[in-house]
Structures are given as C-alpha cells and as structure tokens.
Design an enzyme around this catalytic site. Structure first.
Site, PDB file in Angstrom:
ATOM      1  N   HIS A  85       0.597  -1.578   0.000  1.00 15.79           N
ATOM      2  CA  HIS A  85      -0.088  -0.058  -0.162  1.00 15.79           C
ATOM      3  C   HIS A  85       0.610   1.433  -0.211  1.00 15.79           C
ATOM      4  O   HIS A  85       2.074   0.904   0.857  1.00 15.79           O
ATOM      5  CB  HIS A  85      -0.555  -0.063   1.305  1.00 15.79           C
ATOM      6  CG  HIS A  85      -1.561   1.422   1.714  1.00 15.79           C
ATOM      7  ND1 HIS A  85      -2.556   1.514   0.554  1.00 15.79           N
ATOM      8  CD2 HIS A  85      -1.793   2.052   1.588  1.00 15.79           C
ATOM      9  CE1 HIS A  85      -3.449   2.536   1.150  1.00 15.79           C
ATOM     10  NE2 HIS A  85      -2.467   2.890   1.210  1.00 15.79           N
ATOM     11  N   ASP A 164     -15.099   2.281   7.750  1.00 15.68           N
ATOM     12  CA  ASP A 164     -14.276   2.973   7.058  1.00 15.68           C
ATOM     13  C   ASP A 164     -14.792   3.905   5.895  1.00 15.68           C
ATOM     14  O   ASP A 164     -14.727   5.192   5.928  1.00 15.68           O
ATOM     15  CB  ASP A 164     -12.803   2.160   6.663  1.00 15.68           C
ATOM     16  CG  ASP A 164     -12.034   3.295   5.937  1.00 15.68           C
ATOM     17  OD1 ASP A 164     -11.582   4.486   6.693  1.00 15.68           O
ATOM     18  OD2 ASP A 164     -11.923   3.017   4.920  1.00 15.68           O
ATOM     19  N   ARG A 171     -14.411  12.304   8.013  1.00 15.11           N
ATOM     20  CA  ARG A 171     -13.984  12.806   8.242  1.00 15.11           C
ATOM     21  C   ARG A 171     -13.408  14.369   6.607  1.00 15.11           C
ATOM     22  O   ARG A 171     -12.592  15.186   6.954  1.00 15.11           O
ATOM     23  CB  ARG A 171     -12.512  12.100   8.058  1.00 15.11           C
ATOM     24  CG  ARG A 171     -12.482  11.555   9.614  1.00 15.11           C
ATOM     25  CD  ARG A 171     -11.245  10.120   8.823  1.00 15.11           C
ATOM     26  NE  ARG A 171     -10.024  10.575   8.681  1.00 15.11           N
ATOM     27  CZ  ARG A 171      -9.394   9.996   8.206  1.00 15.11           C
ATOM     28  NH1 ARG A 171     -10.209   8.817   7.739  1.00 15.11           N
ATOM     29  NH2 ARG A 171      -7.976  10.445   7.909  1.00 15.11           N
ATOM     30  N   SER A 186      -7.607   3.774   9.476  1.00 15.83           N
ATOM     31  CA  SER A 186      -8.793   3.546   7.672  1.00 15.83           C
ATOM     32  C   SER A 186      -7.900   2.816   7.370  1.00 15.83           C
ATOM     33  O   SER A 186      -8.302   1.895   5.710  1.00 15.83           O
ATOM     34  CB  SER A 186      -8.622   4.631   7.692  1.00 15.83           C
ATOM     35  OG  SER A 186      -9.214   5.184   6.204  1.00 15.83           O
ATOM     36  N   LYS A 190      -8.655  -2.076   6.144  1.00 18.11           N
ATOM     37  CA  LYS A 190      -9.370  -2.139   4.564  1.00 18.11           C
ATOM     38  C   LYS A 190      -8.061  -3.008   4.447  1.00 18.11           C
ATOM     39  O   LYS A 190      -8.517  -4.232   3.917  1.00 18.11           O
ATOM     40  CB  LYS A 190      -9.617  -0.943   3.380  1.00 18.11           C
ATOM     41  CG  LYS A 190     -10.430  -0.371   3.862  1.00 18.11           C
ATOM     42  CD  LYS A 190     -10.687   0.386   2.345  1.00 18.11           C
ATOM     43  CE  LYS A 190      -9.733   1.876   2.657  1.00 18.11           C
ATOM     44  NZ  LYS A 190      -9.395   2.860   3.633  1.00 18.11           N
TER      45      LYS A 190
END
Length: 425
Positions: A85, A164, A171, A186, A190
């Site tokens: 990620h 999320d 947010r 967040s 995931k």
C-alpha cells in the site's frame, strides 16, 4: 454488548482520557449501524484529531472497524500472499510494474486499489485507460486470477471495513482527514481485512504527499506497522521521498505507458529503483528467495502483466488513449533545474483532467503531464520543461497557474535527495 452514551465518550476523549476497549467497539458498531449520528461521530473525530489515541486504543479501534465487515480468506493458494500500500503521491504508478513482478517471483499479490481524488492519481483510474480492462471483480474471480496469474489489481468490495467508508466520508467534510490515528486505522482496517499474510507500506513524505514533513510520516509508518503486527500480519514500511514526482509522467494512460516501459527493461531510474526496493521487501515477507532485478530483466514480469490485464478483459496490445491537445511549458531562464514541486505538478495534472474533485467525476484517460527534464538537469531559456496534455484546451490556463513557482531554475543544482529515506519495522 454494553450500551454507552456517545456524548459521554466524546467528552471523555475531548478531555484527554483513554477510551475503554468495549466503549470503542460499541462506538464503531453503533456508528456503522446508524445508532450514533454523523454529528456525534464528527465531534469524536475532532476530539481524536486534537487528543490522539494511545497504541492500545488505536489497535482496538482498527479491529473494531474490521469487525464491521468481512475479512477475506484466500483459500487454496499454493503461493504466499503479500500486499503493498502506498499513502499516495504524484506520478506514483509503482503498483503497475510491482504486482506482476512480485507474482513472477512466486508470490500471490491481491492488490485492492482505489480511485484518485485531488492531486494524487488512483491505480484503478490508470488501469481503466487500457481498453476493455475492468476493475470490479467478484470474490471467486479474484481468487481464480490469483491462482492462475498470481496477481490481481481490482476494486475493493463493499464488504470490507464498511465503517471506514462511512467514517472516511465524514472526515473529508469535517477537517479531520489529517489525523494520524484516523489515517492509520483507515488504511490498516482495509489492508488487514484483505487477508494477505504480509504487507509492505510505502509512506510518502514531501510536498506532493499526504504527509509533508518527515516526523509526521515516520509516526504514521510506525503506527501502521504496529497495527499490522498486532493483527498478525507481517508488516514493514519504507519512508520515501515525494518532493518531486515519481518518474516522467503524471496522468492515467501516460503512467501506464511508463509502467510498461519499466516491465520491458527500461523506464525512469527512480521508478525502477522503488519498484525493486518494494519487491525485495515483499519477497522477504513472503519468505521467497528470488532476485526481482533478474526477474524483471528476464521478461517474466511482463508476461505476468499481459496475463493480468487480459484476465480482467483488457487488451495489453491496444493503443493507449492520447489527449487531443498538448502544450509545451518552456524555461524562462537558463540554468539548472533546482526543484520540480510535486504538489504544483499534481494539481496542474488534475486541472488538465487527469484527476477528479468528487468521487463521481469522470477523468480523462489521456490527460496529464510529461516531464522533459528532472531536477539537476541544465536547461537554456526557451527549452521545453514539460508537456501538458488534455482534451479540454481551456484547461491549459488553469494548469499554468498551478505550475507558477513550482519549477525553480538557478545557477547551481541542489543536493540530490535520497528516494528511500528510511525503513520502519
């Protein structure tokens, strides 16, 4: 589950107290199911923004978000699973060559990706510039592709961490996006829910990154690595530079073309360097002894890329979209390119049509920017610095406004910045 008062929990966090694990679990569950109102969760998000969370609070908060949905399992795979990620940057097309490369080295790479919003591009937007390619896959399709090809890049299903999605949207409109605990939970809710055994995080720092200063980026990386460890996922993070764009292209089809160049054995040095560095980390977590540089040079990663694109309906041989209009931005003075600000270039590309303001907006596949020079290059007045591409030529003016002051030319070159700043374990 014990019932709590949302107002009392907000006051407690507002006043700097630590929330009990059961209270956090109740809050996340109640918000996801609609028993806690948006305005109450907005207040809690702001309290967390100012007061933060302890490591224990953050671990429970993240697990509670995972528990609102399903956790994927990847049964029947003969390969170890490992994911990556990136926190997002300008010209960050690394997933495109990285996923097939790591698969060609023997791992299974289940890469659930997203779309771009603002100045950073989304991996799915880039891949959707390939004719026929589709992002939406069912769970069975994804698993079959992992077995057959070894890599899949697709959209996340709605069943992963639904808390999320709801909290992120909140947010975004309440000024609490920048909270490090909320960012970490967040991302990691995931990624943990995806079910991979290992995870490598590319935490960007610089003008074009979510985190513009190194201490904040380091804290984010450390907290995400700890969350992965707490959840039983082998996790490591690289802190990488995002003051200048990655590579020589910013935009969807432009970045796909550059990624294919890397898979073909060429491409910009920084894209190759980061791809190989992340691949080595992923392979180490997967327990595989392979040399990604050798595999890249052999062409095996390109073979996996072609199969990966075709498996999702794409034509790897089809010409990529090209914007209808282009305009060169030239140097106003002679000298050395000292700085090419990633944020300025990212915003310019976004204004040209490569990005979106709202999630429902369309993007132009061929829009974006090609860099003709890099920091450290010597140029003469009138020489082209970059090329802007768009289908809407009226966007050139706004793009030039975004670029104002973003490219600095001086007498001497600035000292080069390392691409990989640190490694966090």
């Amino acid at each position: 589950m014990t019932t709590y008062s949302a107002v009392e929990l907000i006051r407690s966090k507002r006043d700097g107290h630590t929330l009990e694990p059961d209270a956090i679990r109740w809050l996340i569950d109640a918000y996801t199911s609609g028993r806690v109102a948006d305005e109450q969760m907005s207040a809690m998000a702001m309290a967390v923004f100012f007061r933060g969370m302890t490591d224990a609070e953050l671990s429970v908060w993240t697990q509670a978000m995972i528990d609102t949905g399903e956790r994927m399992t990847l049964p029947g795979l003969a390969r170890p699973t490992v994911d990556k990620h990136s926190t997002g940057g300008v010209g960050d097309k690394i997933t495109l060559p990285l996923a097939p490369l790591v698969a060609a080295c023997g791992a299974a790479v289940p890469q659930l990706s997203g779309r771009g919003l603002g100045h950073t591009g989304g991996t799915l937007d880039k891949l959707e510039s390939i004719p026929g390619w589709r992002a939406e896959l069912g769970g069975d399709e994804m698993l079959a592709q992992l077995r057959d090809v070894g890599a899949v890049v697709c959209a996340a299903g709605t069943g992963l961490a639904p808390a999320d999605r709801k909290l992120y949207a909140l947010r975004d409109v309440t000024g609490t996006v920048e909270s490090i605990p909320l960012i970490a939970s967040s991302i990691m809710s995931k990624k943990i829910a995806e079910g991979a055994q290992g995870l490598v995080l590319d935490v960007k720092v610089g003008s074009g990154a979510f985190m513009t200063n190194e201490p904040a980026a380091r804290e984010l990386g450390e907290r995400m690595v700890a969350l992965g460890r707490d959840a039983g996922v082998r996790t490591v993070a690289l802190l990488t530079d995002m003051d200048a764009p990655l590579g020589l292209t910013i935009g969807n089809a432009l970045e796909v073309r550059e990624a294919v160049e890397v898979l073909a054995g060429g491409g910009p040095g920084d894209v190759v360097e980061l791809t190989l560095a992340l691949a080595r980390e992923m392979l180490a977590l997967a327990g595989l002894d392979a040399d990604p540089a050798e595999v890249l040079a052999s062409g095996r990663a390109m073979d996996v890329w072609r199969r990966m694109i075709a498996a999702q309906g794409g034509d790897p041989d089809a010409p990529l979209p090209v914007a209808r209009h282009s305009e060169v931005v030239a140097a106003e003075a002679s000298g050395v390119v000292q700085r090419m600000d990633a944020m300025a270039l990212g915003v310019a590309s976004w204004r040209l049509g490569a990005g979106r303001t709202r999630k429902e907006d369309a993007v132009q596949a061929g829009a974006g920017i090609e860099l003709l020079v890099r920091p450290g290059d010597r140029v003469v007045a009138g020489q082209g610095l970059l090329v802007c591409h768009t289908d809407t030529p009226e966007a050139f003016t706004a793009a030039r406004e975004a670029l104002a002051g973003g490219i600095e030319i001086g007498e001497q070159s600035a000292p080069p910045r390392p691409l990989i700043i640190d490694r966090i374990v």
